[in-house]
Design an enzyme around this catalytic site. Structure first.
Site, PDB file in Angstrom:
ATOM      1  N   TRP A 106       5.047  -7.350   5.108  1.00  0.00           N
ATOM      2  CA  TRP A 106       3.938  -6.394   5.064  1.00  0.00           C
ATOM      3  C   TRP A 106       2.942  -6.673   6.182  1.00  0.00           C
ATOM      4  CZ3 TRP A 106       5.324  -2.287   2.816  1.00  0.00           C
ATOM      5  CH2 TRP A 106       6.099  -2.314   1.654  1.00  0.00           C
ATOM      6  N   ASP A 176      -5.157  -7.228   3.016  1.00  0.00           N
ATOM      7  CA  ASP A 176      -4.226  -6.442   2.208  1.00  0.00           C
ATOM      8  C   ASP A 176      -3.999  -7.245   0.932  1.00  0.00           C
ATOM      9  OD1 ASP A 176      -2.119  -5.198   0.968  1.00  0.00           O
ATOM     10  OD2 ASP A 176      -0.736  -5.317   2.681  1.00  0.00           O
ATOM     11  N   LYS A 200       0.719  -2.286  -8.171  1.00  0.00           N
ATOM     12  CA  LYS A 200       1.120  -3.621  -8.627  1.00  0.00           C
ATOM     13  C   LYS A 200       0.179  -4.153  -9.707  1.00  0.00           C
ATOM     14  CE  LYS A 200       3.682  -3.838  -4.547  1.00  0.00           C
ATOM     15  NZ  LYS A 200       3.521  -3.588  -3.122  1.00  0.00           N
TER      16      LYS A 200
HETATM   17  C1  LIG Z   1       3.711  -3.113  -1.881  1.00  0.00           C
HETATM   18  C2  LIG Z   1       2.920  -3.614  -0.752  1.00  0.00           C
HETATM   19  C3  LIG Z   1       2.544  -2.788   0.333  1.00  0.00           C
HETATM   20  C4  LIG Z   1       3.016  -1.353   0.447  1.00  0.00           C
HETATM   21  O1  LIG Z   1       2.296  -0.551  -0.379  1.00  0.00           O
HETATM   22  P1  LIG Z   1       2.477   1.049  -0.347  1.00  0.00           P
HETATM   23  O2  LIG Z   1       1.426   1.471  -1.319  1.00  0.00           O
HETATM   24  O3  LIG Z   1       3.873   1.318  -0.814  1.00  0.00           O
HETATM   25  O4  LIG Z   1       2.253   1.525   1.013  1.00  0.00           O
HETATM   26  C5  LIG Z   1       1.763  -3.322   1.324  1.00  0.00           C
HETATM   27  N1  LIG Z   1       1.337  -4.599   1.278  1.00  0.00           N
HETATM   28  C6  LIG Z   1       1.682  -5.421   0.265  1.00  0.00           C
HETATM   29  C7  LIG Z   1       1.203  -6.829   0.270  1.00  0.00           C
HETATM   30  C8  LIG Z   1       2.482  -4.956  -0.781  1.00  0.00           C
HETATM   31  O5  LIG Z   1       2.817  -5.769  -1.779  1.00  0.00           O
END
Ligand SMILES: *Cc1c(COP(=O)(O)O)cnc(C)c1O
Length: 364
Positions: A106, A176, A200
């Site tokens: 990511w 993030d 999540k």
């Molecule tokens: C799942 C995830 C993403 C992607 O998220 P989307 O909402 O599908 O764009 C980005 N960063 C991390 C750390 C993730 O776990």
């Protein structure tokens, strides 16, 4: 109303398990919100009812996370992946450099989008070790006067997590936090911007949480496309256009649930205990092998391997049959991944530990 449908233990990495009480409340009120006579799926986002839902969701989120008054809370769309673009488009002003710490897939995707916008410096990376650990502070090489420093708090694919934020001095820290948001106490004032896809730890997919320090909104250029401009979303209270109404409503229920758990300190203790039980089992005999270095282990995504791929395939098949769903790891790591976010019940962790012990005694 009790749900009569049988639920398995859902170890999915995302979208992921939600609290049963949240699902039950949403189910009960889906056809008609109490006193409204219409579904949350049907009402105008400009209605008093929805304005109330949005305001309450934001208020509960601020209470839960201790979000200071000089931070704006935005509910956007496009997932965390859209933030890979919006962060540099708004914050990476011309002539400056953005620092990125790369700890997994990511982070790499975030770098790729930032490079389309301007100068990017990789301030640290553990790619050469297949992202099995978080870099140490003394390995980071920050740019003086960087526009911001971006990092990924929890690496969903590789099962690693920062124990605490990197020290970046006065540089704005951008995180993030998609896969560990509100899984423990967070000091928002350490950050310039925090973003997370909801699916999540916060709610369903389709809504993205952004928490941004007010002064950073001044960086958003008027020449940006409207929908990509943080300042526009902030000025319009996340209602420049139709927001993801149902996602915000459900996130509100999850915030209420999290507050009822006792808040983030209590949630952090529960998450610590759940993860410790699994790591203790992984470390117990040598049959299972954790893929992340011990001091970098994630409390959310627990990754481990078995002695052979054949055994791993058998483990996936038999665990699924035993009602333990979604344990197959990401292809970049292989093996197993148990995602145990906030709403994942501790009984499910106990069930996996028992299953692991039985599986080892039959195959070890
Ligand atoms: C799942 C995830 C993403 C992607 O998220 P989307 O909402 O599908 O764009 C980005 N960063 C991390 C750390 C993730 O776990």
């Amino acid at each position: 109303m009790a749900t009569t449908t049988h639920r398995v233990f859902n170890f999915s990495a995302g979208p992921a398990v939600l609290p049963v009480t949240v699902l039950e409340e949403a189910q009960r009120d889906l056809v008609a919100l109490p006193g409204v006579g219409m579904s949350v799926l049907e009402i105008s986002h400009r209605s008093k009812t929805f304005e109330g839902i949005l305001a309450r969701t934001e208020q509960d989120l601020r209470t839960l996370g201790g979000v200071p008054a000089n931070y704006q809370v935005l509910f956007l769309q496009g997932g965390a992946s859209m933030q890979f673009s919006m962060v540099p488009l708004n914050l990476l002003t011309s002539g400056s450099t953005a620092d990125y710490i790369v700890t997994g897939g990511w982070s790499q995707k975030a770098v790729k989008e930032a490079q389309r916008v301007g100068a990017v410096h990789i301030a640290g990376s553990t790619e050469s070790e297949n992202f099995s650990r978080i870099p140490r502070q003394d390995e980071l090489k920050l740019t003086t006067g960087a526009a911001y420093v971006h990092f990924t708090t929890n690496n969903t694919l590789f099962g690693t997590e920062w124990a605490h934020e990197p020290s970046v001095g006065d540089l704005p820290l951008v995180a993030d936090t998609s896969s560990d948001m509100f899984s423990r106490s967070i000091k928002v004032s350490k950050y310039g911007l925090i973003y997370a896809g909801a699916q999540k730890n916060l709610g369903p997919s389709g809504v993205t949480l952004v928490i941004i320090r007010q002064d950073l909104l001044a960086r958003s250029s008027k020449s940006l496309h409207t929908m990509l401009n943080y300042a526009v979303h902030a000025e319009n209270g996340s209602m420049y256009n139709t927001p993801p109404c149902f996602g915000i409503y459900l996130m509100g229920l999850v915030m209420k649930w999290a507050l009822a758990q006792g808040g983030l300190e209590a949630i952090g203790r529960i998450n610590e205990r759940k993860a410790s039980k699994l790591y203790a089992e992984i470390d117990r005999s040598g049959f299972y092998r954790g893929t992340a270095e011990k001091n970098s282990r994630s409390r959310m995504n627990i990754t481990f391997r078995l002695p052979s791929e054949e055994l791993e395939n058998r483990f996936v098949k038999e665990s699924t049959a035993a009602g333990l769903d979604g344990l197959k790891g990401h292809r970049s790591v292989g093996g197993m991944r148990a995602s145990i976010y906030n709403a994942f019940p501790e009984e499910g962790v106990d069930a996996l530990v028992s299953f692991m012990q039985e599986f080892e005694s039959k195959n070890g």
